[in-house]
Scaffold this active site. Structure first.
Site, PDB file in Angstrom:
ATOM      1  N   ASP A 229       0.876  -1.174   0.000  1.00 50.91           N
ATOM      2  CA  ASP A 229       0.000   0.000   0.000  1.00 50.91           C
ATOM      3  C   ASP A 229       0.912   1.222   0.000  1.00 50.91           C
ATOM      4  OD1 ASP A 229      -2.062   1.774   0.038  1.00 50.91           O
ATOM      5  OD2 ASP A 229      -3.092   0.910   1.758  1.00 50.91           O
TER       6      ASP A 229
HETATM    7  C1  BGC Z   1      -4.885   3.513   0.255  1.00 53.87           C
HETATM    8  C2  BGC Z   1      -5.008   2.591  -0.934  1.00 53.87           C
HETATM    9  C3  BGC Z   1      -4.802   3.369  -2.201  1.00 53.87           C
HETATM   10  C4  BGC Z   1      -3.440   4.016  -2.150  1.00 53.87           C
HETATM   11  C5  BGC Z   1      -3.100   4.812  -3.409  1.00 53.87           C
HETATM   12  C6  BGC Z   1      -3.627   4.363   0.215  1.00 53.87           C
HETATM   13  O1  BGC Z   1      -3.712   5.380   1.157  1.00 53.87           O
HETATM   14  O2  BGC Z   1      -4.907   2.765   1.442  1.00 53.87           O
HETATM   15  O3  BGC Z   1      -6.263   1.981  -0.928  1.00 53.87           O
HETATM   16  O4  BGC Z   1      -4.932   2.526  -3.318  1.00 53.87           O
HETATM   17  O5  BGC Z   1      -3.426   4.924  -1.050  1.00 53.87           O
HETATM   18  O6  BGC Z   1      -3.852   5.944  -3.501  1.00 53.87           O
END
Ligand code: BGC
Length: 857
Positions: A229
């Protein structure tokens, strides 16, 4: 290895560079070898492709794209075909924007109604979640892109999501938290999976070999790439060893340099690095091949279909196109109107009618209708955070209502969209006067935006006092109230007897307002059913005493009893059960037949209008050696029937129908014996029951009732630590921070209140004040919420390469009171980082050395 020869030609710098991002959204390429870069963007409510400035939390605007209903909404449709169609639409938009990987769907389990991101997830049930997620992925595949299922796994709270440790017993982990991912991976075949921020049983999900290698790759046969993530990387080397391929977002060359150092120090073997690169290339080239096929649909690329070619040939083609720039992507815009219509359809299929006393709905055209509630003008249609889309348009009720045959007599906002406001007397007065004149009041209520956002869990399940007060006042002058709800997760409804009708649109996307109007006037028949239970009160929820985990750990003491599995087992009355939803027609169920492969029954529309019913298959085993839920969802079918029409419905059994996870043998098994087969219109309303004998395994060795009575009787909302430790198979880890110890690299800024340094204390206090301010507005400042809960390592992982892990350690030292030593460490590390990056860049540019490069010229 598939690409052994190619990997032999690569330098270690090139290999390492592939394993982290080139920037916020794109992977790196190796031009000289034809290895292409691929592009990612958030979803899956819509495509959030950022044009200029990039961030990962939806702070900078993105290119307009259709905002479809959120996953929590679509889940209420129980319609796998609709979900697949949605995936196709999403994929089409992604492709048109040059996006190869859509970061979604998210399929974490709704363990508590309070999780701030529940609106992004499907259900409290893994089977339903998995089936719908698989459909999204199939649709995305059809459109020539791929999904990225997330967040793997046990990421059920936002509080300190980047540092806490989800402590989950093995049965719950396998049967509840992993099963949805298993279905999505096996059936949806996504080429990418995103690890969760948190630890799972002591190890960061992104560094968890048991999850990434043993389960995901070896057991499920996943052949895509695993991405952290955003900012979820911790120890990059440990991640790569465990089976993670890509750390995002990019940190310039800091992360690749960690790999090189790991090789030099012998922490990671070159063969492991090669293996990861090989796996990544396999996925990247498959994705690139799809891109080529998509591109071939544009008139300029007719001859390069890419269909039927091997990945090795793909690499060659990619190399050619990298050198002569021939390959162009189709950049044709998607059909905005058509996609908007689909967004309305998807929302319509997902609306749930929860109450219809005296058949107040549908509203007949001669009745005088007042529309009250600020959401009628400013709809809540999506949640906040990284999934937030910049819609191509937004329908609102007040503008759309004129298209309907309504005797609309006026609008009053009734309340402000600010949480915790007690309400404005003048607004209530105005609304009351209007309600007096109407035959029916349509009252638009819901959760304010700030209460459903990434980075922040809710602290209660109540509607704002101002809204409840409004409803109660209106009820004194007009009992004919239809509440239209907009929120992505359950709320308490002690006020429910003040309304005759209740329509729940969840977060319906940009076309949600029209979808609701279609149902209000009877143009469409509601067919949505709740994909989660609506408990009477927060106190009734199984994890009430454990959620959220506050400091180091998030212990899942309720084990397998999530959602209806708990309420149904211990007969706790609920507001609305899992699977509940009304229709303008009625259905009868009859004639159940069951054999080893399937269950069959007859479903009939016994009312006057056409409509769809979601028939649900639950399996139970009354007499068992194991602790079990009374019923578990194992199949469902949405059937559309004309008035009087009947159909024989078949729901096949599958690999998931009778299985349980044997902790003793570390595998799924089937307990021999008699099972109940229930067909219900919701979990609490079973219409047909049959029994079936299944020949399975002997399970005499599993845990017995004497040791774990709470798990056998389902009373799990206050389980003792000792009992949980038995099913956990180890002592519960320490949950409290050690306030006397210095802060560590994975501690968060929110722990600053006990750090030793005055600078740290000062920053903490500033952040705390700002956080309070941020929460009092109409929109949450997510960046601030995230920063407050950010671990110190994020200084390195979320700053685009401006800070590396050494510098982050220097910053930490300052917080811990070593102000001067910390500051000079930061300074020195900064210089070293700059030099390291410069040399790495040179090595990438001249893989065979500068002198050799000059000679070959
Ligand atoms: C989130 C993800 C997301 C990623 C990219 C993170 O803060 O948990 O779900 O895909 O950011 O934006």
């Amino acid at each position: 290895m598939k690409f052994e020869k190619l990997i032999q030609k690569m330098t270690n710098e090139e290999k390492a560079s592939l394993l982290s991002g080139g920037d916020v959204w794109n992977t790196r390429e190796v031009k000289r070898l034809g290895i292409p870069s691929i592009s990612m963007a958030d979803g899956p409510t819509g495509i959030r492709k950022q044009a200029v400035s990039s961030d990962h939390l939806g702070l900078h605007p993105s290119i307009p794209s259709t905002c479809f209903p959120t996953a929590a909404t679509i889940a209420n449709s129980w319609d796998v075909e609709l979900a697949e169609e949605l995936g196709e639409h999403l994929g089409e938009e992604a492709a048109s924007l040059g996006v190869d990987v859509v970061l979604g769907p998210g399929l974490n389990i709704k363990r508590s109604p309070l999780c701030g991101r529940n609106f992004e997830y499907f259900s409290e049930d893994p089977y339903l979640s998995g089936k719908l997620a698989a459909s999204y992925c199939k649709g995305l595949n059809t459109a020539g892109v791929t999904g990225c299922v997330k967040h793997f796994v046990a990421n059920e709270q936002e509080l300190r999501r980047m540092s806490n440790d989800s402590v989950v017993d093995r049965r719950a982990l396998r049967e509840i938290y992993l099963t949805g991912f298993e279905i999505a991976v096996k059936e949806g075949k996504p080429l990418s999976l995103m690890t969760a921020y948190n630890k799972v049983n002591g190890t960061y999900a992104n560094e968890n070999k048991f999850l990434l290698q043993d389960i995901l790759r070896d057991e499920w046969g996943f052949n895509g790439f695993v991405v952290s993530d955003w900012g979820g990387g911790n120890d990059h080397v440990a991640g790569v060893i465990a089976g993670s391929h890509l750390e995002m977002p990019g940190t310039k060359y800091n992360s690749p340099l960690e790999i090189i150092k790991g090789l030099e120090e012998g922490r990671i073997d070159e063969s492991v690095l090669d293996q990861r690169v090989d796996e990544l290339l396999t996925a990247v080239l498959t994705i690139h091949k799809r891109k080529r096929v998509r591109g071939s649909q544009s008139p300029t690329n007719q001859d390069k279909t890419g269909k039927g070619i091997t990945l090795e040939q793909e690499l060659k083609l990619s190399k050619e196109s990298a050198s002569n720039q021939e390959f162009e992507l189709s950049q044709e815009q998607f059909d905005i109107k058509k996609h908007h219509s689909f967004a309305i359809k998807a929302a319509r299929e997902s609306v749930v009618m929860l109450k219809n006393e005296e058949q107040i709905l549908p509203i007949s055209s001669h009745r005088k209708v007042a529309i009250i509630g600020a959401f009628a003008k400013k709809p809540r249609f999506q949640g906040s955070g990284s999934s937030q889309v910049n819609p191509t348009r937004i329908d609102n009720t007040l503008e759309q209502v004129t298209d309907y045959n309504f005797n609309f007599i006026g609008y009053a906002p009734g309340f402000d969209l600010v949480t915790h406001s007690k309400g404005s007397l003048s607004k209530i007065k105005e609304a009351k006067a209007l309600a007096k004149k109407a035959d029916v009041v349509l009252l638009y209520l819901g959760l304010e935006e700030v209460r459903e956002t990434e980075g922040l869990d809710r602290d209660c399940m109540e509607l704002s006092k101002s809204q409840v007060r409004l409803l109660e006042t209106l009820h004194t002058v007009n009992p004919n109230i239809v509440v239209v709800l907009s929120c992505g997760s359950p709320i308490e409804m002690p006020w429910i007897d003040r309304c005759k009708g209740l329509l729940h649109g969840y977060l319906g996307g940009q076309g949600g307002a029209r979808a609701i109007l279609d149902i209000l006037v009877g143009k469409a028949n509601p067919s949505g059913k709740l994909a989660e239970t609506y408990p009477m009160s927060l106190e009734d929820t199984p994890c009430y005493n454990y959620y959220p985990g506050l400091e180091k750990t998030a212990p899942y003491l309720e084990s397998i009893y999530v959602g209806y599995r708990y309420y149904d087992k211990v007969n706790i009355p609920v507001g609305f059960p899992f699977g509940y939803g009304l229709s303008y027609t009625t259905f009868s169920y009859s004639n159940i037949k069951v054999d080893q492969e399937k269950v069959q029954f007859t479903l009939k529309n016994t009312g006057d209008v056409a409509g769809a019913e979601v028939a649900q298959l639950y399996i139970g085993k009354g007499v068992s050696e194991l602790y079990r839920s009374k019923k578990e969802l194992k199949g469902f079918k949405k059937v559309f029937l004309q008035p009087g029409e009947e159909q024989q419905v078949t729901i096949p059994f599958d690999d998931y129908t009778f299985r349980y996870f044997s902790v003793d043998e570390n595998k799924f098994k089937v307990e021999s014996g008699t099972y109940q087969v229930y067909i219900g219109t919701n979990v609490a309303d079973v219409r047909l029951t049959a029994w079936i004998d299944i020949l399975g395994d002997n399970i005499s060795s599993e845990l017995t009732q004497d040791f774990i009575p709470s798990y056998f009787n389902g009373q799990v909302n206050n389980v003792s630590k000792e009992e949980f430790e038995i099913i956990l198979g180890r002592p519960l880890p320490e949950s409290k921070w050690d306030r006397n110890a210095p802060l560590g690299i994975n501690d968060t800024l929110s722990q600053g209140f006990y750090c030793k340094g005055f600078i740290g204390q000062f920053i903490y206090k500033k952040l705390l004040t700002k956080r309070k301010q941020a929460l009092s507005g109409e929109r949450a400042d997510i960046n601030l919420l995230v920063v407050f809960e950010m671990p110190f390592r994020s200084f390195a992982k979320l700053t685009g390469g401006r800070v590396d892990m050494h510098m982050a350690r220097g910053i930490l030292a300052i917080f811990n009171g070593h102000t001067f030593a910390g500051a000079s460490h930061v300074k020195l590390s900064f210089m070293k980082m700059k030099i390291g990056n410069f040399i790495f860049k040179l090595r990438l540019k001249y893989p065979h050395g500068i002198s050799k490069h000059k000679r070959s010229k």
